[in-house]
Motif scaffolding. Structure first.
Motif, PDB file in Angstrom:
ATOM      1  N   GLY A  12       0.805  -1.216   0.000  1.00 13.46           N
ATOM      2  CA  GLY A  12       0.000   0.000   0.000  1.00 13.46           C
ATOM      3  C   GLY A  12       0.838   1.264   0.000  1.00 13.46           C
ATOM      4  N   TYR A  13       1.955   1.237   0.705  1.00 17.56           N
ATOM      5  CA  TYR A  13       2.811   2.415   0.794  1.00 17.56           C
ATOM      6  C   TYR A  13       3.369   2.794  -0.573  1.00 17.56           C
ATOM      7  CZ  TYR A  13       6.206   5.587   2.979  1.00 17.56           C
ATOM      8  OH  TYR A  13       6.925   6.693   3.359  1.00 17.56           O
ATOM      9  N   PHE A  14       3.733   1.795  -1.377  1.00 12.35           N
ATOM     10  CA  PHE A  14       4.330   2.060  -2.678  1.00 12.35           C
ATOM     11  C   PHE A  14       3.319   1.999  -3.822  1.00 12.35           C
ATOM     12  CE2 PHE A  14       8.083   1.042  -0.197  1.00 12.35           C
ATOM     13  CZ  PHE A  14       8.983   1.983  -0.659  1.00 12.35           C
ATOM     14  N   ARG A  15       2.023   1.941  -3.483  1.00 11.84           N
ATOM     15  CA  ARG A  15       1.012   2.018  -4.520  1.00 11.84           C
ATOM     16  C   ARG A  15       0.837   3.457  -4.997  1.00 11.84           C
ATOM     17  NH1 ARG A  15      -2.936  -0.929  -2.033  1.00 11.84           N
ATOM     18  NH2 ARG A  15      -1.855  -2.826  -2.702  1.00 11.84           N
ATOM     19  N   ARG A  16       1.391   4.383  -4.247  1.00 13.65           N
ATOM     20  CA  ARG A  16       1.363   5.783  -4.676  1.00 13.65           C
ATOM     21  C   ARG A  16       2.274   6.000  -5.891  1.00 13.65           C
ATOM     22  NH1 ARG A  16       3.146   8.838   0.642  1.00 13.65           N
ATOM     23  NH2 ARG A  16       4.480   7.007   0.821  1.00 13.65           N
ATOM     24  N   ASN A  17       2.214   7.200  -6.399  1.00 10.40           N
ATOM     25  CA  ASN A  17       3.091   7.592  -7.500  1.00 10.40           C
ATOM     26  C   ASN A  17       2.928   6.679  -8.711  1.00 10.40           C
ATOM     27  OD1 ASN A  17       4.964   9.268  -8.697  1.00 10.40           O
ATOM     28  ND2 ASN A  17       6.738   8.168  -7.915  1.00 10.40           N
ATOM     29  N   ALA A  66      -6.812  -3.448   2.077  1.00 11.79           N
ATOM     30  CA  ALA A  66      -6.334  -2.221   1.436  1.00 11.79           C
ATOM     31  C   ALA A  66      -5.456  -1.489   2.437  1.00 11.79           C
ATOM     32  CB  ALA A  66      -7.498  -1.337   1.005  1.00 11.79           C
ATOM     33  N   SER A  67      -4.240  -1.143   2.019  1.00 12.01           N
ATOM     34  CA  SER A  67      -3.317  -0.379   2.858  1.00 12.01           C
ATOM     35  C   SER A  67      -3.128   0.994   2.231  1.00 12.01           C
ATOM     36  CB  SER A  67      -1.975  -1.109   2.987  1.00 12.01           C
ATOM     37  OG  SER A  67      -2.142  -2.371   3.607  1.00 12.01           O
ATOM     38  N   VAL A 116       0.564   4.263   8.099  1.00  7.59           N
ATOM     39  CA  VAL A 116      -0.218   3.567   7.071  1.00  7.59           C
ATOM     40  C   VAL A 116      -1.471   2.990   7.715  1.00  7.59           C
ATOM     41  CG1 VAL A 116      -0.259   1.672   5.403  1.00  7.59           C
ATOM     42  CG2 VAL A 116       1.840   2.995   5.738  1.00  7.59           C
ATOM     43  N   LEU A 117      -2.618   3.276   7.113  1.00 12.96           N
ATOM     44  CA  LEU A 117      -3.892   2.699   7.531  1.00 12.96           C
ATOM     45  C   LEU A 117      -4.106   1.388   6.780  1.00 12.96           C
ATOM     46  CD1 LEU A 117      -6.818   2.858   8.814  1.00 12.96           C
ATOM     47  CD2 LEU A 117      -7.468   4.064   6.709  1.00 12.96           C
ATOM     48  N   GLN A 118      -4.461   0.335   7.519  1.00 18.84           N
ATOM     49  CA  GLN A 118      -4.728  -0.945   6.879  1.00 18.84           C
ATOM     50  C   GLN A 118      -6.132  -1.417   7.239  1.00 18.84           C
ATOM     51  OE1 GLN A 118      -2.814  -5.343   6.040  1.00 18.84           O
ATOM     52  NE2 GLN A 118      -1.720  -3.909   7.325  1.00 18.84           N
ATOM     53  N   ILE A 119      -6.931  -1.688   6.210  1.00 23.70           N
ATOM     54  CA  ILE A 119      -8.287  -2.204   6.375  1.00 23.70           C
ATOM     55  C   ILE A 119      -8.328  -3.589   5.749  1.00 23.70           C
ATOM     56  CG2 ILE A 119     -10.724  -1.816   5.870  1.00 23.70           C
ATOM     57  CD1 ILE A 119     -10.129   1.155   5.615  1.00 23.70           C
TER      58      ILE A 119
END
Length: 303
Positions: free
Chosen positions: A131-136, A256-257, A235-238
């Motif tokens: 999730g952290y690297f799903r950005r950009n 989803a993170s 990081v929020l993790q659901i």
């Protein structure tokens, strides 16, 4: 006779003293590019000494030493300063024979560029990393927060985050052979303490909804509340789980993170990913509807 002698000579093995012919490569490379992309692994001495090494020297640090270095405030300050000009790689300790993963939060909070995880293991740390690297654009690279690049950048103040799980849509079974599905949602935040740099993990879970994966509804009277101390790292993790029984453990369904710095307020549709970080097949429409609220101090930018 000459042909027989030639054939006999060809059948004899080459003498070990005769070197085998070498094949020279015709591929050329740029020395300038090689100088920019080649890093030399070195042992960490002290940050004061290591920071004076050449910029192409990279330190590799085992996760257990990462925790020890993080305990002292002076170390954290010098480590962030070191990572502004050099690379640090954190790798798992040797006792992880089952290929489990360590949480990368501590490494990220000190500006480390690489946290080496066992990508074949789908556990909480790997899902946080996904999730952290799903950005950009999901390209694999994320710019470090300004506070880890420059000491002159303003520190973001803590925020209060509120999450309410409302309902789900097209949630698949964890196992195809299961006749029923009893779903609940786990909500957690992995954060870094602003005072001692240690990792903070707070979590809640909803009640389970029986036999409904198509459109389960969770009626929450109270929202899940979190105080996030480092919103530029947290990081929020659901995650959605299928509740087991006395003989069987709960089964992971999807998750989803989301970096806290990417969260927007309001009613949001959260797309879920499977254990392999994919959204194909039965996960194409899998999602949750949530309500998000957060408060932050006026005039303070959250990175």
């Amino acid at each position: 006779d000459e042909e027989e002698n030639a054939a006999a000579a060809d059948s004899k093995p080459l003498s070990p003293k005769v070197p085998a012919p070498r094949h020279t490569s015709s591929t050329s490379f740029s020395t300038e590019l090689s100088r920019m992309t080649t890093f030399h692994g070195v042992k960490l001495d002290t940050f004061d000494k290591s920071v004076n090494m050449s910029k192409d020297c990279m330190t590799s640090i085992v996760e257990s030493k990462t925790v020890k270095l993080n305990r002292l405030k002076a170390n954290r300050y010098n480590w962030v300063k070191y990572n502004q000009t050099h690379l640090s790689r954190i790798y798992p300790k040797g006792s992880r024979v089952n290929s489990s993963n360590f949480s990368p939060i501590t490494a990220w909070s000190n500006g480390c560029q690489m946290a080496a995880l066992n990508i074949q293991t789908s556990d909480v740390p790997r899902r946080i990393n996904d999730g952290y690297f799903r950005r950009n654009g999901n390209c694999g690279y994320v710019l470090k927060p300004p506070t880890l690049i420059s000491r002159d950048a303003p520190q973001p103040l803590p925020i209060s985050l509120s999450i309410k799980i409302l309902c789900g849509n097209c949630l698949p079974k964890a196992k195809d052979n299961k006749k029923s599905i009893n779903l609940y949602v786990n909500v957690s935040v992995s954060d870094s303490s602003a005072s001692d740099g240690g990792e903070i993990i707070n979590g809640y879970k909803t009640h389970h909804v029986q036999n409904n994966g198509f459109n389960p509804i969770w009626i929450q009277e109270e929202s899940f509340k979190f105080k996030v101390e480092s919103p530029n790292i947290a990081v929020l993790q659901i995650s959605v789980w299928d509740k087991g029984d006395v003989a069987n453990a709960d089964d992971f369904v999807g998750s989803a993170s989301i970096p806290v710095s990417c969260i927007r307020e309001g009613f949001r549709s959260v797309r879920l990913f499977d254990a392999n970080n994919k959204r194909n097949g039965v996960f194409e429409c899998a999602s949750l509807l949530v309500e998000v609220k957060f408060t932050r101090n006026a005039g303070i930018r959250m990175y």
